[in-house]
Design a protein around this motif. Structure first.
Motif, PDB file in Angstrom:
ATOM      1  N   TYR A 154      10.047   4.803   5.692  1.00 48.47           N
ATOM      2  CA  TYR A 154       9.595   5.081   4.329  1.00 48.47           C
ATOM      3  C   TYR A 154       8.712   3.949   3.808  1.00 48.47           C
ATOM      4  CZ  TYR A 154      13.129   8.738   4.419  1.00 48.47           C
ATOM      5  OH  TYR A 154      13.865   9.842   4.756  1.00 48.47           O
ATOM      6  N   PHE A 155       9.159   2.715   4.019  1.00 44.03           N
ATOM      7  CA  PHE A 155       8.381   1.586   3.531  1.00 44.03           C
ATOM      8  C   PHE A 155       7.109   1.382   4.352  1.00 44.03           C
ATOM      9  CE2 PHE A 155      12.330   0.608   1.318  1.00 44.03           C
ATOM     10  CZ  PHE A 155      11.822   0.384   0.049  1.00 44.03           C
ATOM     11  N   SER A 156       7.123   1.787   5.613  1.00 41.84           N
ATOM     12  CA  SER A 156       5.898   1.721   6.420  1.00 41.84           C
ATOM     13  C   SER A 156       4.851   2.674   5.852  1.00 41.84           C
ATOM     14  CB  SER A 156       6.196   2.066   7.877  1.00 41.84           C
ATOM     15  OG  SER A 156       7.002   1.086   8.461  1.00 41.84           O
ATOM     16  N   LEU A 157       5.286   3.872   5.490  1.00 45.07           N
ATOM     17  CA  LEU A 157       4.363   4.828   4.858  1.00 45.07           C
ATOM     18  C   LEU A 157       3.851   4.291   3.526  1.00 45.07           C
ATOM     19  CD1 LEU A 157       6.121   8.245   5.573  1.00 45.07           C
ATOM     20  CD2 LEU A 157       3.858   7.528   6.369  1.00 45.07           C
ATOM     21  N   LEU A 158       4.760   3.719   2.752  1.00 44.18           N
ATOM     22  CA  LEU A 158       4.348   3.158   1.465  1.00 44.18           C
ATOM     23  C   LEU A 158       3.379   1.998   1.650  1.00 44.18           C
ATOM     24  CD1 LEU A 158       7.797   3.300  -0.328  1.00 44.18           C
ATOM     25  CD2 LEU A 158       5.748   4.624  -0.933  1.00 44.18           C
ATOM     26  N   GLY A 159       3.557   1.227   2.718  1.00 46.23           N
ATOM     27  CA  GLY A 159       2.637   0.139   3.011  1.00 46.23           C
ATOM     28  C   GLY A 159       1.233   0.638   3.325  1.00 46.23           C
ATOM     29  N   MET A 160       1.153   1.838   3.895  1.00 48.33           N
ATOM     30  CA  MET A 160      -0.160   2.410   4.211  1.00 48.33           C
ATOM     31  C   MET A 160      -0.754   3.156   3.023  1.00 48.33           C
ATOM     32  SD  MET A 160       0.157   3.856   8.110  1.00 48.33           S
ATOM     33  CE  MET A 160       1.616   4.846   7.807  1.00 48.33           C
TER      34      MET A 160
END
Length: 166
Positions: free
Chosen positions: A57-63
Motif C-alpha cells: 500500500y505504501f509502495s503504491l502511495l510512494g508512486m
C-alpha cells in the motif's frame, strides 16, 4: 514522534524537486479518496504490527501520492520494520530533503543505520540532529516534545558509540 525544526527551511533545490514530483503524471492518477483509502489500509496494517502487509500500500502511495509527507513516512517505516534498512535510509533521506523542518526522517535514518551496523554513519547523523535541535532551541523552538526527542537521540547516539568510537 514529531518535532518541528524552525531553523531548517527547505532549500531552493529541494523546492524544485518537490514541485517536480508533484507535477509528475502519476501524482494525479488516483483521486484523493483513493489515495486516502490506500493509506488507511496500509496504516491499519502498520498499527497491527504487519509491515509486510502494509508495504504494498505504501509502495503504491510512494508512486502515486508524491510528494506527501505521511505517505513517504509510512513507506520508510514499512521498509525499516521489514529490515530493508538501505531502502528505508533512501526514503528517509528523500523525506529529509523535502521536509527538513521535522527531525523525524533524520532520526529514522539514524535508527536504520544503527540497525544495519553502520554505527559511525548513525553517530554522524545523530550529531547532525542534535545540532539542529540545539539551533532550534536557541531560536526559541524548544518544548517538551523536543526535549523528549533530544533524549531519544542522545540514547541512540550512546548506542552508536558504545564499544568503540564512531
Amino acid at each position: 514522534m514529531s518535532t518541528t525544526l524552525n531553523a531548517v527551511p527547505r532549500t531552493e533545490t529541494a523546492e524544485r524537486l518537490y514541485q517536480g514530483l508533484a507535477a509528475l503524471p502519476a501524482s494525479s492518477r488516483l483521486s484523493e479518496a483513493q489515495l486516502e483509502a490506500l493509506y488507511g489500509l496500509g496504516h491499519s496494517h502498520l498499527l497491527q504490527g504487519q509491515p509486510r502487509q502494509a508495504l504494498p500500500y505504501f509502495s503504491l502511495l510512494g508512486m502515486y501520492g508524491m510528494p506527501r509527507r505521511h505517505y513517504l513516512a509510512g513507506l520508510a517505516l514499512c521498509l525499516q520494520r521489514c529490515e530493508r534498512y538501505d531502502d528505508a535510509v533512501r526514503v528517509y533521506a528523500l523525506l529529509g530533503t523535502l521536509f527538513p523542518e521535522t527531525a523525524d526522517p533524520f532520526v529514522g535514518m539514524a535508527e536504520c543505520l544503527l540497525a544495519a551496523g553502520r554505527r559511525q554513519e548513525a553517530a554522524q547523523e545523530l550529531d547532525r540532529v542534535l545540532r539542529y535541535l540545539e539551533a532550534d532551541a536557541r531560536q526559541g523552538g524548544a518544548d517538551a516534545e523536543q526535549a523528549r526527542i533530544r533524549a531519544h537521540v542522545q540514547a541512540l547516539r550512546a548506542l552508536a558509540v558504545q564499544d568503540g568510537s564512531p
